[in-house]
Design a protein around this motif. Structure first.
Motif, PDB file in Angstrom:
ATOM      1  N   GLN A 230       8.235   8.215 -82.789  1.00 50.98           N
ATOM      2  CA  GLN A 230       7.005   8.027 -82.113  1.00 50.98           C
ATOM      3  C   GLN A 230       7.289   7.103 -80.818  1.00 50.98           C
TER       4      GLN A 230
ATOM      5  N   THR B 178       9.446   8.432 -78.226  1.00 44.89           N
ATOM      6  CA  THR B 178       8.892   9.403 -77.455  1.00 44.89           C
ATOM      7  C   THR B 178       7.976   8.960 -76.594  1.00 44.89           C
ATOM      8  N   ILE B 179       7.331   7.680 -76.870  1.00 49.83           N
ATOM      9  CA  ILE B 179       6.561   7.003 -75.903  1.00 49.83           C
ATOM     10  C   ILE B 179       7.317   6.398 -74.869  1.00 49.83           C
TER      11      ILE B 179
ATOM     12  N   PHE C 101       2.072  20.098 -84.181  1.00 50.69           N
ATOM     13  CA  PHE C 101       2.606  19.009 -83.682  1.00 50.69           C
ATOM     14  C   PHE C 101       3.960  19.279 -82.664  1.00 50.69           C
TER      15      PHE C 101
ATOM     16  N   LEU D  18       4.258  18.918 -78.933  1.00 47.55           N
ATOM     17  CA  LEU D  18       5.418  18.056 -78.318  1.00 47.55           C
ATOM     18  C   LEU D  18       6.365  18.836 -77.329  1.00 47.55           C
TER      19      LEU D  18
ATOM     20  N   TYR E 107       1.462   9.886 -78.167  1.00 47.87           N
ATOM     21  CA  TYR E 107       2.519   9.205 -79.153  1.00 47.87           C
ATOM     22  C   TYR E 107       2.195   7.917 -79.299  1.00 47.87           C
TER      23      TYR E 107
ATOM     24  N   MET F 102      -0.429   7.669 -81.940  1.00 53.70           N
ATOM     25  CA  MET F 102       0.149   8.052 -83.019  1.00 53.70           C
ATOM     26  C   MET F 102       1.067   6.943 -83.617  1.00 53.70           C
ATOM     27  N   PHE F 103       1.702   6.366 -83.030  1.00 57.34           N
ATOM     28  CA  PHE F 103       2.522   5.231 -83.673  1.00 57.34           C
ATOM     29  C   PHE F 103       1.528   4.017 -84.138  1.00 57.34           C
TER      30      PHE F 103
ATOM     31  N   THR G  93      -5.071  13.476 -76.895  1.00 54.91           N
ATOM     32  CA  THR G  93      -4.361  12.183 -77.138  1.00 54.91           C
ATOM     33  C   THR G  93      -4.703  12.040 -78.856  1.00 54.91           C
TER      34      THR G  93
ATOM     35  N   VAL H 156      -2.854  14.471 -81.252  1.00 54.33           N
ATOM     36  CA  VAL H 156      -1.779  14.119 -81.519  1.00 54.33           C
ATOM     37  C   VAL H 156      -1.674  12.893 -82.457  1.00 54.33           C
ATOM     38  N   GLY H 157      -2.427  11.901 -81.695  1.00 50.50           N
ATOM     39  CA  GLY H 157      -2.443  10.520 -82.318  1.00 50.50           C
ATOM     40  C   GLY H 157      -3.011  10.530 -83.888  1.00 50.50           C
TER      41      GLY H 157
END
Length: 491
Positions: free
Chosen positions: A152, A155-156, A255, A259, A285, A288-289, A349, A352-353
């Motif tokens: 993640q 991805t960020i 997801f 994505l 993401y 999500m992290f 946000t 996904v988060g």
């Protein structure tokens, strides 16, 4: 390297040249009024309609599904370091070849993406095989969350950088995305070779204290250091195993859909430009992290204090990670016609988060039920869960082909909602956080049960991974002098 195409393809495609048919519905959100400083949107060079884009985005997963089981088993047999490293190295080389391949032939470009998927397919299962030999049971939630959250974090970083590179003229704009990340992958491989080792006993710089702590907590002995035969019948008739398979499939449907398709949704429905698109695509993401780390830490703390069992911790985590995004998507479908871009970004946000919960849920479960086969089990489940990777983008492409409007996107969201609900409910019913009997059925007779160092330096058995608090690193026992290479007098 897996996600940068999701942003780059928005800049690669000539949207103006693709025929549109919005006659059936008039719910498309209006584009913002241009200002004196607003630059006209850049169009790419490829005339790919939505189904073709869906095929290109999904082709990565055609290769990805093939090598999952192979990567997990080879990780157990020869070690995850070599398998994981070579997989990423090959993907890096193929990424560098992406621009020239795409410009030469769309078919060849799809083949190249399949080859990238073949390289990347080994990564998660091989990593799980390594984690099984490194992470003590009561530290798994937060440590596995931290390790897997690296994807993640990547991805960020990748999405906003990809957006800015596509908007620039450096190295031709969108080709720079693949040159930059392919080069970084090769540099990463050099550090991987130098600093990573398959297990504590092969690491040249680890302290004796840390090695002893890890090996005793995992009951790592010479007798079970080699890959064991796979008890296929017991695995395939285990309901906790099928709970992992079903939940992993359901999570990946939503997801992977977001994505691969979120940047397209942000441009065609919410009308964000490339630079804004990359930043906004990365924001979910980042959440999500952070979510994965917070939930992992809390769950390990609750387990170490015997507040919840491992099974309960997995259920809570997965409920947050699946039902949370499901609720966000439901709200989005009812509010999308408002064309409120701020509300849509907030909902997407968190859609996904909140997925970060699954890192302390279903992705921990293979090591909970059978650490000896953690790589193989994740190879199977991640292989099945790759099917949404190539189905979801193609379904979105078919639904939105010439009809880029809220109605068609809401159909795609409702498909994900239903799958989320059904698959996670199955997981909550049948999941177990307890080690399954077949995990140790092929170990040699006489091997001791799993042990943990206690404060007075003695060994104590632990019937389940969540039955006692994690020890201090200072509580170290002496190795068995009868094992090869150990000459200490035990005390």
């Amino acid at each position: 390297m897996r996600v940068n195409l999701s942003v780059a393809i928005v800049a690669m495609v000539n949207n103006t040249a693709i025929p549109k048919d919005n006659s059936s519905f008039s719910d498309t959100c209006p584009a913002p009024e241009p200002t004196n400083t607003t630059l006209p949107p850049k169009d790419g060079e490829f005339i790919w309609d939505e189904p073709t884009q869906g095929m290109i985005l999904s082709s990565f997963f055609w290769g990805y599904i093939v090598t999952n089981l192979i990567g997990g088993r080879l990780g157990e047999i020869v070690g995850g370091k070599f398998i994981y490293g070579i997989g990423v190295l090959l993907t890096s080389v193929f990424t560098l070849l992406t621009p020239v391949t795409a410009q030469y032939s769309t078919t060849l470009f799809i083949v190249l993406r399949v080859l990238e998927g073949l390289g990347e397919g080994v990564t998660y299962p091989a990593m799980n095989a390594m984690l099984a030999k490194w992470i003590p049971p009561l530290e798994r939630s937060q440590t596995i969350a931290l390790v897997f959250a690296g994807s993640q974090f990547g991805t960020i970083v990748a999405m906003p950088i990809s957006g800015y590179l596509c908007d620039s003229s450096w190295l031709g704009g969108w080709p720079a995305v693949f040159y930059v990340f392919g080069t970084l992958g090769i540099i990463w491989f050099i550090f991987w070779v130098i600093f990573v080792y398959d297990k504590p006993s092969s690491h040249p710089w680890i302290s004796n204290e840390e090695r002893t702590y890890i090996e005793t907590s995992l009951s790592l002995k010479a007798s079970n250091s080699k890959a064991l035969p796979i008890p296929w019948y017991h695995i395939l008739t285990s309901m906790p195993f099928w709970a992992i398979v079903v939940s992993h499939f359901g999570h990946n449907w939503g997801f992977y859909m977001l994505l691969t398709e979120l940047p397209t949704y942000l441009k065609t429905i919410l009308h964000f430009n490339m630079s804004e698109n990359g930043v906004l695509s990365a924001l979910p993401y980042l959440v999500m992290f952070i979510t994965s780390l917070i939930i992992g830490t809390i769950m390990d703390w609750l387990r170490s204090n015997n507040t919840v069992t491992t099974t309960t911790a997995r259920r809570i985590s997965n409920a947050i990670g699946i039902y949370g995004p499901m609720i966000c998507l439901i709200i989005l479908t009812f509010t999308s016609y408002l064309c409120d871009s701020t509300l849509a970004i907030v909902l997407l946000t968190f859609a996904v988060g909140l997925n970060g919960g699954i890192y302390s849920g279903v992705l921990n479960s293979p090591l909970d039920i059978a650490a000896n086969y953690g790589g193989t089990i994740l190879g199977i489940t991640n292989g099945v869960a790759t099917i949404p990777g190539f189905l979801a983008p193609q379904i979105v492409g078919l639904l939105t082909n010439g009809k880029e409007n809220n109605h068609q996107w809401n159909i795609a969201f409702w498909i994900a909602i239903v799958i989320y609900f059904c698959t996670n409910t199955f997981y909550l019913i049948f999941v177990s956080g307890e080690e399954q009997p077949w995990n140790r059925m092929y170990e040699q007779q006489g091997d001791p049960p799993p042990v943990m160092p206690s404060p007075n330096g003695s060994l104590s058995s632990i019937p389940t991974p969540g039955s006692m608090a994690p020890p201090s690193y200072g509580a170290i026992i002496s190795p068995d002098p009868n094992e090869e290479g150990n000459s200490h007098d035990p005390k």
